[in-house]
Each structure stands twice: as structure tokens, then as C-alpha cells.
Design an enzyme around this catalytic site. Structure first.
Site, PDB file in Angstrom:
ATOM      1  N   PRO A 256       0.835  -1.207   0.000  1.00 58.39           N
ATOM      2  CA  PRO A 256       0.000   0.000   0.000  1.00 58.39           C
ATOM      3  C   PRO A 256       0.867   1.255   0.000  1.00 58.39           C
ATOM      4  O   PRO A 256       1.828   1.348   0.765  1.00 58.39           O
ATOM      5  CB  PRO A 256      -0.793  -0.114   1.309  1.00 58.39           C
ATOM      6  CG  PRO A 256      -0.017  -1.070   2.164  1.00 58.39           C
ATOM      7  CD  PRO A 256       0.682  -1.985   1.224  1.00 58.39           C
TER       8      PRO A 256
ATOM      9  N   THR B 110       0.317   5.423  -0.022  1.00 57.15           N
ATOM     10  CA  THR B 110      -0.440   6.670  -0.042  1.00 57.15           C
ATOM     11  C   THR B 110       0.203   7.607  -1.052  1.00 57.15           C
ATOM     12  O   THR B 110       1.392   7.890  -0.971  1.00 57.15           O
ATOM     13  CB  THR B 110      -0.426   7.300   1.372  1.00 57.15           C
ATOM     14  OG1 THR B 110      -1.200   6.466   2.222  1.00 57.15           O
ATOM     15  CG2 THR B 110      -0.985   8.712   1.369  1.00 57.15           C
TER      16      THR B 110
ATOM     17  N   TYR C 284      -1.198   3.805  13.302  1.00 58.60           N
ATOM     18  CA  TYR C 284      -2.572   4.283  13.147  1.00 58.60           C
ATOM     19  C   TYR C 284      -3.470   3.645  14.218  1.00 58.60           C
ATOM     20  O   TYR C 284      -2.970   2.966  15.123  1.00 58.60           O
ATOM     21  CB  TYR C 284      -3.057   4.042  11.710  1.00 58.60           C
ATOM     22  CG  TYR C 284      -2.234   4.879  10.741  1.00 58.60           C
ATOM     23  CD1 TYR C 284      -2.271   6.278  10.834  1.00 58.60           C
ATOM     24  CD2 TYR C 284      -1.391   4.301   9.802  1.00 58.60           C
ATOM     25  CE1 TYR C 284      -1.493   7.065   9.998  1.00 58.60           C
ATOM     26  CE2 TYR C 284      -0.602   5.088   8.960  1.00 58.60           C
ATOM     27  CZ  TYR C 284      -0.660   6.470   9.060  1.00 58.60           C
ATOM     28  OH  TYR C 284       0.112   7.263   8.251  1.00 58.60           O
TER      29      TYR C 284
END
Ligand SMILES: Cc1cc2nc3c(=O)[nH]c(=O)nc-3n(C[C@H](O)[C@H](O)[C@H](O)COP(=O)(O)O)c2cc1C
Length: 370
Positions: free
Chosen positions: A25, A27, A189
């Protein structure tokens, strides 16, 4: 040494993939200012569709968890429709894409929340700073940096809402055409904030013992697998990372508890960030991979500073079934064939990693010639 291991097919949970090269992943902040995915993202992911599996960039499950300008969300119908455009492009290119479900918790600046405080397990600020949204007209350049703030300690009602948001987002991901979901339990997170002892100082049933600190994760897994078959759900963790003020008293024991939880729920894979060299993240002094192996029989995808050879060696040694690549995917849309053909990798321009448009995003060429 041979790279053959990278090109062997694999079944991850209930998903058959043609190779062991996973796109990590990333961003990239190419959604619009309302966090709605753009056609540019469809182009970008379709260019990378020969990865065994693409994990999407972190995608917010709820506005309260969104603190990254132009990162995408998946809480609204408009977002589902826009994501459908992206997944259709990937499928038309014969690819597979999972949605990484994300909530930033304490790492959201009040600037993203109309001045309200972000939520977190305990009133402890993240270490460091992050990009604030632009004020006034935005010219596309670098965004102002601001320090993280002390979050508001979550109530039981906040926790219930968070779990519900994950369930809704999981249902939305399937409606949007994703092949599965990855629960983002890494990188400091909100789930990680609950898991690790330094950031979770709660006195209730969500804090204290490892059993209590993994409770939120277990409840989120249950909410997600109510909508997505567990064989299509993965979990990403980084239990040894201390970035952004994270830390745990006993990462090995925590990892075993997380692995056992994933095992109990029949999750397809665990995506472990455990770098083999320091670079984007630190190489841990005490790796936890073996602790995970001892309790989890599903697929393990390892990540962090791998190249083709180290990845193939890890798979050959039975240390992981697949390896994910982050930074190499920025500038090499054709990473799989570059590895297969033994070509040089292009280097990314990090000026465009988190801001910008097509430039530094969809304009990296595929390799040609010898
Ligand atoms: C530009 C950029 C964006 C990232 N975004 C995410 C993200 O959205 N979700 C996530 O779990 N990790 C994210 N990461 C971490 C990567 O997935 C990966 O763990 C890291 O780059 C190390 O792998 P590598 O050595 O192959 O690059 C990001 C990393 C980079 C460089």
C-alpha cells in the site's frame, strides 16, 4: 541464485494469484479534495496490474480517521462509485486489488476535523509532525507541516462507532468491486495505537493486558468478516516499529497474540512489516517473524527493503510466502517483468510521492529494449 520462487502461483486465503510479488500500500494523495478517488488512480493501478496482488493505498473508513489531504476514503456512496471505476480498470487489466482499510486515530490534525480533537486510545500525542491541509488557494506544492496533538480519549461509544465504520467500509469495499480488504493494523494508526503498550494506557477492557489491547482488533476483524469472507481479509502489522512515538513492552508476545487472533478468525494473510535493512523504516533488533509463524498458518507476506533476490531467498527459505514492494512500485509499473527480465529498476522522484498530479505518478514508463 534463482528468482523462480517469485514467479510461482500462490493461493492467499481464497484468492489465487499468479506470482509472489505484492504491491505494498502506498499513499499517493491523488484523490480529490473531498477524498473521492480520481480516474488517475485507475490508470496508476491498472499500470501495475501484473502484481500478484495490489494492496490499495490506505483508504479512510470514516471522516474522523482522515487526516491526509487528498488521500481517499470509502465511507460514502460517491466514494464507492469512484472506486468502482478504479477496480474496473484493474480487473480489465487482469489484476487483483484489495482495499486497505484505515483510520488514523490520534494522528489526525484538528485542521481536518473543523478544529475538533482527533480520537485515540489515550491522551498521548504522536511524535513528530504531519502535513496540514492547504489554506486558501492550493498551487499543488508542499503542504505546511504541523505537530501531532494530544487526542481525546475514546469513550465506549467512540469505540462502537469505530467498529461500525470498519464494517460499513468493508461492505463498501466489496460494493466498489475490490477483491478483498486489508485491515491496516500497522504504522502507528488507530489499531496499532490500541495494540502497543506505549500508546494504550487505558484502564478499561481495551487496555492493560495483551488480551485487552488486542480486543479492538478482534472486534474490528469480526465487523469486517461480517461483510467480506475471511479468506479475502488480510491484516497488516508493524509490531516492532517505533515511528511516530510507537512502542511495545513485548513485541514478540504481542505478535503471537495478534497471530492467534488472525488464526482464530481464519484470515487469509498477515502482512508483516519487518524490514531486512533500515531505510524507509528501521530494521528491528529483535524480529518477530518466527513468533508469527508459530501461531499463524495462513499466508505471510513480508515487507521492507527487499529486492528481487532477497525476496526470492526469503520465499525459498520458507520465511514468507510472498513479499511486498513499496518504493520500487513508485517508479516501476512493470516491476514483475523487470524482475523476470533482470532489468535495472528506475528510481522514484520522492518530490511527487505524496503531492501532485499525473507527474511522478502515472508517467513512469515501462522498460523497453535490452
Ligand atoms: C510514498 C509511500 C506511501 C506509503 N503509504 C502507505 C500506506 O498507505 N499504507 C501502508 O500500510 N504503508 C504505506 N507505506 C509503507 C509501504 O507500504 C512499505 O511498508 C514501505 O515502503 C517499505 O517497503 P519498501 O522497502 O518495499 O519500500 C508507504 C510508503 C511510501 C514510501
Amino acid at each position: 541464485m534463482s528468482l523462480d520462487a517469485l514467479f510461482q502461483p500462490l493461493t492467499i486465503g481464497s484468492l489465487a494469484v499468479p506470482n509472489r510479488i505484492v504491491m505494498a500500500p502506498l499513499t499517493r494523495a491523488r484523490a480529490d479534495a473531498n477524498n473521492i478517488p480520481t480516474p488517475m488512480q485507475g490508470e496508476y493501478y491498472a499500470q501495475r496490474a501484473d502484481a500478484g496482488l495490489i494492496i490499495s493505498e490506505a483508504t479512510a473508513v470514516d471522516p474522523l480517521g482522515m487526516g491526509w489531504y487528498r488521500a481517499p476514503g470509502i465511507w460514502s456512496n460517491d466514494m464507492v462509485t469512484a472506486w468502482r471505476g478504479v477496480t474496473d480498470r484493474v480487473h480489465a487489466a487482469n489484476g487483483r486489488i484489495y482495499c486497505q482499510l484505515w483510520h488514523m486515530g490520534r494522528l489526525v490534525l484538528p485542521d481536518y476535523l473543523d478544529g475538533d480533537l482527533p480520537i485515540g486510545p489515550s491522551p498521548i500525542a504522536g511524535e513528530g509532525e504531519t502535513m496540514a491541509p492547504p489554506t486558501g488557494t492550493y498551487d499543488g506544492g508542499f503542504l505546511p507541516m504541523k505537530p501531532y496533538v494530544v487526542p481525546r480519549e475514546m469513550t465506549q461509544a467512540d469505540i462502537d462507532q469505530l467498529i461500525a465504520a470498519y464494517g460499513k467500509a468493508a461492505a463498501n469495499a466489496i460494493a466498489a468491486g475490490f477483491d478483498g480488504t486489508e485491515i491496516h493494523g500497522a504504522n502507528g494508526y488507530i489499531i496499532d495505537q490500541f495494540l502497543q503498550s506505549k500508546t494504550n494506557q487505558r484502564q478499561d477492557r481495551y487496555g492493560g493486558s495483551i488480551e485487552n489491547r488486542t480486543r479492538l482488533l478482534g472486534e474490528i476483524i469480526e465487523a469486517v468478516i461480517a461483510h467480506v469472507a475471511s479468506g479475502r481479509v488480510g491484516l497488516r502489522i508493524s509490531p516492532t516499529s517505533e515511528r511516530k512515538g510507537m512502542g511495545d513492552a513485548n513485541p514478540a508476545a504481542l505478535t503471537e497474540a495478534i497471530g492467534a487472533l488472525a488464526q482464530r478468525h481464519g484470515l487469509a494473510y498477515i502482512h508483516l512489516i519487518e524490514p531486512i535493512a533500515s531505510g524507509f523504516m528501521e530494521k528491528p533488533d529483535y524480529p518477530v517473524m518466527d513468533h508469527l509463524r508459530a501461531v499463524f498458518t495462513g499466508t505471510i507476506i513480508q515487507n521492507g527493503s527487499f529486492d528481487a533476490q532477497t525476496a526470492a531467498d526469503y520465499i525459498d527459505a520458507g520465511r514468507a510466502e510472498a513479499i511486498s514492494f513499496g518504493r520500487p512500485y513508485i517508479a516501476n509499473p512493470d516491476l514483475v517483468s523487470r524482475f523476470r527480465d533482470g532489468r535495472e529498476l528506475a528510481q522514484p522522484n520522492f518530490d511527487y510521492a505524496y503531492v501532485g498530479d499525473e507527474r511522478g505518478y502515472t508517467d513512469y514508463p515501462v522498460a523497453t529494449g535490452g
